[in-house]
Design an enzyme around this catalytic site. Structure first.
Site, PDB file in Angstrom:
ATOM      1  N   HIS A  86     -11.818  -4.526  21.596  1.00 23.34           N
ATOM      2  CA  HIS A  86     -12.197  -4.469  22.909  1.00 23.34           C
ATOM      3  C   HIS A  86     -11.496  -3.303  23.137  1.00 23.34           C
ATOM      4  O   HIS A  86     -11.219  -3.422  24.434  1.00 23.34           O
ATOM      5  CB  HIS A  86     -12.066  -5.730  24.050  1.00 23.34           C
ATOM      6  CG  HIS A  86     -12.222  -6.116  25.061  1.00 23.34           C
ATOM      7  ND1 HIS A  86     -12.079  -5.987  26.015  1.00 23.34           N
ATOM      8  CD2 HIS A  86     -13.754  -6.573  25.077  1.00 23.34           C
ATOM      9  CE1 HIS A  86     -13.324  -5.836  27.027  1.00 23.34           C
ATOM     10  NE2 HIS A  86     -14.291  -6.068  26.509  1.00 23.34           N
ATOM     11  N   ASP A 141     -21.061  -7.529  28.332  1.00 20.75           N
ATOM     12  CA  ASP A 141     -20.713  -7.103  26.850  1.00 20.75           C
ATOM     13  C   ASP A 141     -20.539  -8.195  26.220  1.00 20.75           C
ATOM     14  O   ASP A 141     -19.851  -7.706  25.260  1.00 20.75           O
ATOM     15  CB  ASP A 141     -19.364  -6.066  26.752  1.00 20.75           C
ATOM     16  CG  ASP A 141     -18.502  -6.620  28.101  1.00 20.75           C
ATOM     17  OD1 ASP A 141     -18.631  -7.743  28.637  1.00 20.75           O
ATOM     18  OD2 ASP A 141     -16.879  -6.503  27.477  1.00 20.75           O
ATOM     19  N   ASP A 199     -11.109  -9.817  26.690  1.00 27.21           N
ATOM     20  CA  ASP A 199     -11.226  -9.974  28.105  1.00 27.21           C
ATOM     21  C   ASP A 199     -10.172 -10.908  29.379  1.00 27.21           C
ATOM     22  O   ASP A 199     -10.683 -12.089  29.757  1.00 27.21           O
ATOM     23  CB  ASP A 199     -12.556 -10.498  29.074  1.00 27.21           C
ATOM     24  CG  ASP A 199     -12.982  -9.451  28.005  1.00 27.21           C
ATOM     25  OD1 ASP A 199     -13.369  -8.524  26.710  1.00 27.21           O
ATOM     26  OD2 ASP A 199     -14.208  -8.761  28.980  1.00 27.21           O
ATOM     27  N   HIS A 216     -20.054 -11.924  31.209  1.00 33.33           N
ATOM     28  CA  HIS A 216     -20.199 -10.842  31.293  1.00 33.33           C
ATOM     29  C   HIS A 216     -21.159 -10.485  30.192  1.00 33.33           C
ATOM     30  O   HIS A 216     -20.492 -10.989  29.062  1.00 33.33           O
ATOM     31  CB  HIS A 216     -18.550  -9.926  31.226  1.00 33.33           C
ATOM     32  CG  HIS A 216     -18.050  -9.855  32.755  1.00 33.33           C
ATOM     33  ND1 HIS A 216     -16.136  -9.793  32.248  1.00 33.33           N
ATOM     34  CD2 HIS A 216     -18.081 -10.364  33.825  1.00 33.33           C
ATOM     35  CE1 HIS A 216     -16.244 -10.184  34.218  1.00 33.33           C
ATOM     36  NE2 HIS A 216     -16.928 -10.302  34.398  1.00 33.33           N
ATOM     37  N   HIS A 272      -8.621 -13.957  33.591  1.00 35.15           N
ATOM     38  CA  HIS A 272      -9.958 -13.391  33.581  1.00 35.15           C
ATOM     39  C   HIS A 272      -9.918 -12.897  34.865  1.00 35.15           C
ATOM     40  O   HIS A 272      -9.582 -13.466  35.934  1.00 35.15           O
ATOM     41  CB  HIS A 272     -10.870 -12.641  32.433  1.00 35.15           C
ATOM     42  CG  HIS A 272     -11.505 -11.643  32.315  1.00 35.15           C
ATOM     43  ND1 HIS A 272     -10.993 -10.444  32.362  1.00 35.15           N
ATOM     44  CD2 HIS A 272     -13.135 -11.395  31.983  1.00 35.15           C
ATOM     45  CE1 HIS A 272     -11.866  -8.869  31.874  1.00 35.15           C
ATOM     46  NE2 HIS A 272     -13.447  -9.503  32.194  1.00 35.15           N
ATOM     47  N   HIS A 301     -16.740 -15.546  28.184  1.00 43.07           N
ATOM     48  CA  HIS A 301     -17.235 -15.834  29.561  1.00 43.07           C
ATOM     49  C   HIS A 301     -19.121 -14.580  29.697  1.00 43.07           C
ATOM     50  O   HIS A 301     -19.281 -14.374  28.594  1.00 43.07           O
ATOM     51  CB  HIS A 301     -16.345 -15.148  30.391  1.00 43.07           C
ATOM     52  CG  HIS A 301     -16.329 -13.313  30.326  1.00 43.07           C
ATOM     53  ND1 HIS A 301     -15.402 -13.191  29.167  1.00 43.07           N
ATOM     54  CD2 HIS A 301     -15.949 -12.159  30.417  1.00 43.07           C
ATOM     55  CE1 HIS A 301     -15.682 -11.979  28.925  1.00 43.07           C
ATOM     56  NE2 HIS A 301     -15.935 -11.513  30.226  1.00 43.07           N
TER      57      HIS A 301
END
Ligand SMILES: [Zn+2]
Ligand SMILES: [Zn+2]
Length: 302
Positions: free
Chosen positions: A265, A65, A206, A63, A138, A61
């Site tokens: 994570h 990070d 996530d 994001h 998520h 995805h």
């Protein structure tokens, strides 16, 4: 053989002793990277693996990070005079997101091929393995991935002889190719026994636990899954921020009947993940609180 390295195990931000979650897999001369947060290229350097064979980068995805390390990595690849194309795989919006990041890496000496995932589940054949993306849950559109290498059945000399297949075609048939010669068609199933167990790897991060993870991780040799929180009182937080606790990841591993679970994570506030592992192993015994650069070689059995 799949050569697997979990380059980092952090969530949200890189820490001095913990890089952001990213997975690198080497197979048959090519390498695949899943996720590329800030610092991922340093993590690859620390592992001592090469950028050069990376020909596919997948994103779970968008994001930061999981993707903010991409422009730097592209520049490094460009500086190494790469000319071979690079394939990027990710959820809808891939090209738009990457182009935005590429404002700071506009000129690259190699072409980029974009493969956007448009379905809830989608399979891609590449480099001799099968990559499958499956939708997870998520707070933005997010996918998990499985990577599978099939294994053909054993060559059956008796059947090949009985079917009077000329020996000069055996090798080709064994590789799974069909032979047309002298007005005859010889297919691999004429000489191969039933398909044998291959290699399967699942990576998801996530997300809340989902049926898609349970189903797709089924029978994986290695299941790498997010565990944002080990503290039991953070269950509510995990739900709210659409992440998972160690225990939820362990339950998924158990339900999917995987070989081994690696947690990753971690929340930056979680400094000692191993403290919670006794409780995690009560749910799923073959669970490991992965540390950066944890490596495994997944091979065909026997
Ligand atoms: Zn994340
Ligand atoms: Zn996220």
């Amino acid at each position: 053989m799949l050569d697997v390295c979990l380059l980092g195990t952090g969530g949200m931000m890189p820490l001095p002793y913990r890089w952001l979650t990213a997975l690198m897999v080497r197979y048959n001369g090519s390498s695949l990277l899943i996720d590329c947060g800030e610092g991922t290229q340093i993590a690859i350097k620390e592992k001592g693996w090469s950028f050069k064979p990376i020909d596919v980068i997948c994103f779970t995805h968008y994001h930061g990070d999981h993707i903010s390390g991409l422009p730097g990595l592209l520049l490094t690849m460009g500086n190494a005079d790469r000319t071979e194309p690079l394939t990027l795989v990710g959820p809808r919006g891939l090209e738009r997101v990457v182009n935005a990041l590429r404002v700071i890496a506009p000129e690259l000496p190699f072409p980029i091929k974009y493969v956007e995932i448009t379905e809830p589940e989608q399979t891609f054949e590449m480099n001799g393995y099968r990559l499958k993306a499956f939708r997870v849950n998520h707070n933005v559109l997010c996918y998990g991935y499985t990577m599978e290498v099939d294994r053909a059945g054993k060559f059956d000399v008796e059947r090949a002889t009985a079917a009077q297949i000329p020996q000069r075609y055996w090798g080709v048939l064994q590789k799974g190719e069909t032979v047309e010669a002298e007005g005859q068609t010889y297919t691999p199933d004429m000489v191969l026994g039933p398909q044998r167990k291959g290699i399967k790897l699942t990576y998801c991060t996530d997300t809340r636990p989902t049926d898609s993870i349970r189903n797709n991780a089924k029978g994986s040799d290695l299941f790498i899954c997010e565990g944002m929180y080990g503290e039991k009182d953070k269950q509510k937080k995990a739900k709210e921020y659409k992440h998972m606790t160690f225990y939820e990841a362990a339950s998924l591993a158990k339900e999917a009947d995987v070989g081994e679970l690696w947690l990753t994570h971690y929340s930056p506030s979680l400094t000692r993940p191993e403290e919670y592992m006794d409780d995690v192993r009560e749910i799923f015994p073959r669970a490991i609180a992965a540390k950066d650069r944890r490596t495994a070689e997944l091979v065909f059995e026997d």
